[in-house]
Design a protein around this motif. Structure first.
Motif, PDB file in Angstrom:
ATOM      1  N   LEU A 122     108.035  80.850  37.169  1.00 18.62           N
ATOM      2  CA  LEU A 122     107.066  81.969  37.641  1.00 18.62           C
ATOM      3  C   LEU A 122     107.642  83.470  37.493  1.00 18.62           C
ATOM      4  O   LEU A 122     107.074  84.446  37.078  1.00 18.62           O
ATOM      5  CB  LEU A 122     106.332  81.700  38.984  1.00 18.62           C
TER       6      LEU A 122
ATOM      7  N   PHE B 134     106.907  86.294  35.043  1.00 14.14           N
ATOM      8  CA  PHE B 134     106.694  87.473  35.648  1.00 14.14           C
ATOM      9  C   PHE B 134     107.124  88.880  35.029  1.00 14.14           C
ATOM     10  O   PHE B 134     106.856  89.876  34.790  1.00 14.14           O
ATOM     11  CB  PHE B 134     106.498  87.704  37.012  1.00 14.14           C
TER      12      PHE B 134
ATOM     13  N   SER C   8      98.719  84.102  36.867  1.00 10.20           N
ATOM     14  CA  SER C   8      98.683  83.474  38.092  1.00 10.20           C
ATOM     15  C   SER C   8      97.476  82.545  37.990  1.00 10.20           C
ATOM     16  O   SER C   8      97.573  81.232  38.522  1.00 10.20           O
ATOM     17  CB  SER C   8      98.603  84.537  39.216  1.00 10.20           C
TER      18      SER C   8
ATOM     19  N   THR D  15      98.513  79.415  35.782  1.00  6.68           N
ATOM     20  CA  THR D  15      99.546  78.634  36.660  1.00  6.68           C
ATOM     21  C   THR D  15      98.790  77.863  37.616  1.00  6.68           C
ATOM     22  O   THR D  15      99.099  76.449  37.740  1.00  6.68           O
ATOM     23  CB  THR D  15     100.536  79.673  37.725  1.00  6.68           C
TER      24      THR D  15
ATOM     25  N   VAL E 165     101.330  75.072  43.165  1.00  2.35           N
ATOM     26  CA  VAL E 165     101.042  76.048  43.819  1.00  2.35           C
ATOM     27  C   VAL E 165     100.533  75.619  45.320  1.00  2.35           C
ATOM     28  O   VAL E 165     101.034  76.520  46.171  1.00  2.35           O
ATOM     29  CB  VAL E 165      99.813  76.807  43.121  1.00  2.35           C
TER      30      VAL E 165
ATOM     31  N   TRP F 158     105.145  93.032  41.167  1.00  2.00           N
ATOM     32  CA  TRP F 158     103.948  93.387  41.538  1.00  2.00           C
ATOM     33  C   TRP F 158     103.893  94.764  41.994  1.00  2.00           C
ATOM     34  O   TRP F 158     102.945  95.656  41.458  1.00  2.00           O
ATOM     35  CB  TRP F 158     103.277  92.257  42.415  1.00  2.00           C
TER      36      TRP F 158
ATOM     37  N   ARG G 219      97.797  89.300  46.202  1.00  2.00           N
ATOM     38  CA  ARG G 219      98.179  87.848  46.358  1.00  2.00           C
ATOM     39  C   ARG G 219      97.648  86.697  47.022  1.00  2.00           C
ATOM     40  O   ARG G 219      97.401  85.583  46.347  1.00  2.00           O
ATOM     41  CB  ARG G 219      99.745  88.217  47.112  1.00  2.00           C
TER      42      ARG G 219
ATOM     43  N   TRP H 182      96.080  83.520  44.881  1.00  2.00           N
ATOM     44  CA  TRP H 182      96.780  82.099  45.078  1.00  2.00           C
ATOM     45  C   TRP H 182      96.060  81.251  45.976  1.00  2.00           C
ATOM     46  O   TRP H 182      96.207  79.931  45.690  1.00  2.00           O
ATOM     47  CB  TRP H 182      98.009  82.533  45.585  1.00  2.00           C
TER      48      TRP H 182
END
Length: 213
Positions: free
Chosen positions: A84, A88, A109, A112, A120, A150, A177, A181
């Motif tokens: 990740l 990124f 994201s 993923t 995750v 970020w 975030r 997620w």
């Protein structure tokens, strides 16, 4: 890879030992099974026997691939966070402007979540409990490196006038975030919407909001 695996994990990895790709493939399958059980039952509640039963092997056979349940958790998280961070970082370095970087961070994201939902969910569920645990300091360290990427994108966007500057970049990151997620709890890879469509919908709401006025 952003983080190097410990010697015990590397030495046990079929990719660096002789034995061919079959061993490596079997390890990957066992890790996938373990990640799924850790994510759904919890790491502490999952036993080596649970993993072996799910894989259709005897508990003792699992130790031919891994020295412990902890090693499996370590390898899953190192691989997940390392990949990740690597992706990124590439997005940040290749991005032409802050909005493009943020777009791609969000899109990756969701991709993923689609590709590795077990990892995750495992990270979402267990990262807090692992904070400060011996051998897992990298979880916080890599998490901070990801957060910095970020926030740099958000801050750069504020400075350039692309993003509004009357909101806190750190808080905005946390809003994004957590909403992105946590989608792992309801997103279904074979559901109505593909991850690309989910990311598009998310970006539309993020930038345009819900109010039509």
């Amino acid at each position: 890879m952003a983080a190097r695996r410990p010697a015990r994990a590397a030495a046990a990895n079929g990719e660096v030992r002789t034995g061919g790709s079959g061993r490596s493939d079997r390890r990957a399958e066992l890790l996938r099974i373990a990640a799924g059980l850790f994510a759904t039952r919890g790491y502490k509640q999952t036993t080596v026997r649970d993993i072996a039963d799910e894989a259709g092997i005897l508990s003792g056979s699992l130790y031919h691939h891994f020295s412990s349940k902890e090693e499996m958790l370590d390898e899953i998280l190192r691989d997940f966070l390392g990949r990740l961070l690597e992706r990124f970082t590439a997005i940040e370095e290749q991005g032409r402007d802050p909005k493009q970087v943020l777009d791609q961070l969000i899109e990756h994201s969701f991709a993923t979540i689609h590709e590795t939902p077990e990892a995750v969910a495992l990270y979402q569920n267990e990262s807090g409990a692992l904070s400060g645990q011996p051998g897992f300091a990298y979880v916080d360290q890599l998490g901070r490196k990801i957060e910095e990427i970020w926030i740099r994108a958000l801050t750069a966007g504020q400075k350039s006038g692309v993003f509004r500057d009357d909101v806190d970049a750190g808080m905005t990151y946390r809003f994004i975030r957590d909403t992105v997620w946590c989608a792992v709890r309801w997103y279904r890879p074979r559901g109505r919407f593909r991850h690309e469509a989910v990311a598009e919908q998310y970006l539309r709401v993020l930038y345009g909001g819900l109010v039509t006025e």
